[in-house]
Design a protein around this motif. Structure first.
Motif, PDB file in Angstrom:
ATOM      1  N   ASN A  41       0.711  -1.073  -0.146  1.00 16.95           N
ATOM      2  CA  ASN A  41       0.012   0.061  -0.007  1.00 16.95           C
ATOM      3  C   ASN A  41       0.822   1.222   0.056  1.00 16.95           C
ATOM      4  O   ASN A  41       1.882   1.401   0.627  1.00 16.95           O
ATOM      5  N   GLU A  42       0.475   2.468  -0.905  1.00 16.20           N
ATOM      6  CA  GLU A  42       1.366   3.484  -0.880  1.00 16.20           C
ATOM      7  C   GLU A  42       1.547   4.215   0.430  1.00 16.20           C
ATOM      8  O   GLU A  42       2.526   4.766   0.774  1.00 16.20           O
ATOM      9  N   LYS A  43       0.584   4.095   1.169  1.00 18.76           N
ATOM     10  CA  LYS A  43       0.553   4.809   2.534  1.00 18.76           C
ATOM     11  C   LYS A  43       1.749   4.088   3.413  1.00 18.76           C
ATOM     12  O   LYS A  43       2.529   4.730   4.123  1.00 18.76           O
ATOM     13  N   TYR A  44       2.027   2.913   3.446  1.00 19.08           N
ATOM     14  CA  TYR A  44       2.949   2.046   3.899  1.00 19.08           C
ATOM     15  C   TYR A  44       4.203   2.552   3.687  1.00 19.08           C
ATOM     16  O   TYR A  44       5.332   2.654   4.026  1.00 19.08           O
ATOM     17  N   LEU A  45       4.217   2.494   2.077  1.00 25.34           N
ATOM     18  CA  LEU A  45       5.510   3.094   1.346  1.00 25.34           C
ATOM     19  C   LEU A  45       6.029   4.181   1.721  1.00 25.34           C
ATOM     20  O   LEU A  45       7.237   4.609   1.909  1.00 25.34           O
ATOM     21  N   ASN A  46       4.973   5.163   2.050  1.00 26.00           N
ATOM     22  CA  ASN A  46       5.583   6.492   2.259  1.00 26.00           C
ATOM     23  C   ASN A  46       6.318   6.453   3.843  1.00 26.00           C
ATOM     24  O   ASN A  46       7.156   7.143   4.210  1.00 26.00           O
ATOM     25  N   TYR A  47       5.623   5.764   4.695  1.00 28.05           N
ATOM     26  CA  TYR A  47       6.003   5.606   6.226  1.00 28.05           C
ATOM     27  C   TYR A  47       7.419   4.768   5.969  1.00 28.05           C
ATOM     28  O   TYR A  47       8.087   5.589   6.849  1.00 28.05           O
ATOM     29  N   LEU A  48       7.746   3.858   5.267  1.00 26.93           N
ATOM     30  CA  LEU A  48       8.933   3.243   5.139  1.00 26.93           C
ATOM     31  C   LEU A  48       9.756   4.290   4.570  1.00 26.93           C
ATOM     32  O   LEU A  48      11.099   4.463   4.942  1.00 26.93           O
ATOM     33  N   ALA A  49       9.589   4.867   3.641  1.00 31.07           N
ATOM     34  CA  ALA A  49      10.512   6.037   2.986  1.00 31.07           C
ATOM     35  C   ALA A  49      10.884   7.211   4.015  1.00 31.07           C
ATOM     36  O   ALA A  49      12.014   7.473   4.305  1.00 31.07           O
ATOM     37  N   GLY A  50       9.901   7.436   4.871  1.00 33.15           N
ATOM     38  CA  GLY A  50      10.354   8.712   5.936  1.00 33.15           C
ATOM     39  C   GLY A  50      11.151   8.108   6.896  1.00 33.15           C
ATOM     40  O   GLY A  50      11.880   8.821   7.426  1.00 33.15           O
ATOM     41  N   ALA A  51      10.727   6.738   7.159  1.00 37.29           N
ATOM     42  CA  ALA A  51      11.649   6.185   8.436  1.00 37.29           C
ATOM     43  C   ALA A  51      13.073   5.969   7.694  1.00 37.29           C
ATOM     44  O   ALA A  51      14.155   6.424   8.413  1.00 37.29           O
ATOM     45  N   GLY A  52      13.226   5.580   6.502  1.00 38.26           N
ATOM     46  CA  GLY A  52      14.525   5.415   5.980  1.00 38.26           C
ATOM     47  C   GLY A  52      15.275   6.666   5.626  1.00 38.26           C
ATOM     48  O   GLY A  52      16.423   6.720   6.018  1.00 38.26           O
ATOM     49  N   PHE A  53      14.569   7.669   5.354  1.00 42.66           N
ATOM     50  CA  PHE A  53      15.144   9.135   5.521  1.00 42.66           C
ATOM     51  C   PHE A  53      15.571   9.471   6.895  1.00 42.66           C
ATOM     52  O   PHE A  53      16.663  10.141   6.826  1.00 42.66           O
ATOM     53  N   THR A  54      14.588   9.293   7.726  1.00 42.68           N
ATOM     54  CA  THR A  54      15.371   9.914   9.259  1.00 42.68           C
ATOM     55  C   THR A  54      16.538   8.955   9.678  1.00 42.68           C
ATOM     56  O   THR A  54      17.284   9.762  10.290  1.00 42.68           O
ATOM     57  N   LEU A  55      16.171   7.629   9.406  1.00 40.63           N
ATOM     58  CA  LEU A  55      17.537   6.865   9.884  1.00 40.63           C
ATOM     59  C   LEU A  55      18.967   7.194   9.135  1.00 40.63           C
ATOM     60  O   LEU A  55      19.975   7.477  10.046  1.00 40.63           O
ATOM     61  N   THR A  56      18.797   7.580   7.975  1.00 43.81           N
ATOM     62  CA  THR A  56      19.843   8.006   7.407  1.00 43.81           C
ATOM     63  C   THR A  56      20.462   9.368   7.532  1.00 43.81           C
ATOM     64  O   THR A  56      21.730   9.293   7.776  1.00 43.81           O
ATOM     65  N   GLY A  57      19.465  10.313   7.891  1.00 46.73           N
ATOM     66  CA  GLY A  57      19.884  11.291   8.767  1.00 46.73           C
ATOM     67  C   GLY A  57      20.538  11.355   9.913  1.00 46.73           C
ATOM     68  O   GLY A  57      21.747  11.985  10.178  1.00 46.73           O
ATOM     69  N   ALA A  58      19.935  10.503  10.858  1.00 45.72           N
ATOM     70  CA  ALA A  58      20.308  10.185  12.351  1.00 45.72           C
ATOM     71  C   ALA A  58      21.917   9.741  12.149  1.00 45.72           C
ATOM     72  O   ALA A  58      22.771   9.852  12.896  1.00 45.72           O
ATOM     73  N   PHE A  59      22.146   8.504  11.426  1.00 46.24           N
ATOM     74  CA  PHE A  59      23.313   7.909  11.025  1.00 46.24           C
ATOM     75  C   PHE A  59      24.316   9.137  10.508  1.00 46.24           C
ATOM     76  O   PHE A  59      25.573   8.965  11.163  1.00 46.24           O
ATOM     77  N   THR A  60      23.982   9.868   9.659  1.00 48.12           N
ATOM     78  CA  THR A  60      24.999  10.738   9.201  1.00 48.12           C
ATOM     79  C   THR A  60      25.254  11.741  10.214  1.00 48.12           C
ATOM     80  O   THR A  60      26.440  12.080  10.609  1.00 48.12           O
ATOM     81  N   LEU A  61      24.524  12.200  11.049  1.00 49.90           N
ATOM     82  CA  LEU A  61      24.699  13.122  12.135  1.00 49.90           C
ATOM     83  C   LEU A  61      25.608  12.390  13.397  1.00 49.90           C
ATOM     84  O   LEU A  61      26.474  13.111  13.943  1.00 49.90           O
TER      85      LEU A  61
END
Length: 64
Positions: A41-61
């Motif tokens: 479902n597109e809604k869950y894909l958006n959640y997954l993409a947001g979580a991936g983006f947030t984790l990548t940012g946190a890892f980078t910081l």
């Protein structure tokens, strides 16, 4: 980039290789996105993409 500094390697060869790699990765992304959107479902894909983006940012910081 390492090949770009080698005087024996054509700059055009480096450019065309990088250009081709970008086109192939883009095509893979489009195909994977199309297949995933048919299965998930597109809604869950958006959640997954947001979580991936947030984790990548946190890892980078943390690594900075």
């Amino acid at each position: 980039m390492l090949l770009a500094t080698d005087k024996e390697v054509s700059k055009w060869a480096v450019f065309l290789s990088a250009d081709t790699a970008l086109a192939v990765v883009t095509a893979i992304g489009v195909i994977a996105g199309t297949l995933l959107s048919a299965l998930i479902n597109e809604k869950y894909l958006n959640y997954l993409a947001g979580a991936g983006f947030t984790l990548t940012g946190a890892f980078t910081l943390v690594r900075a």
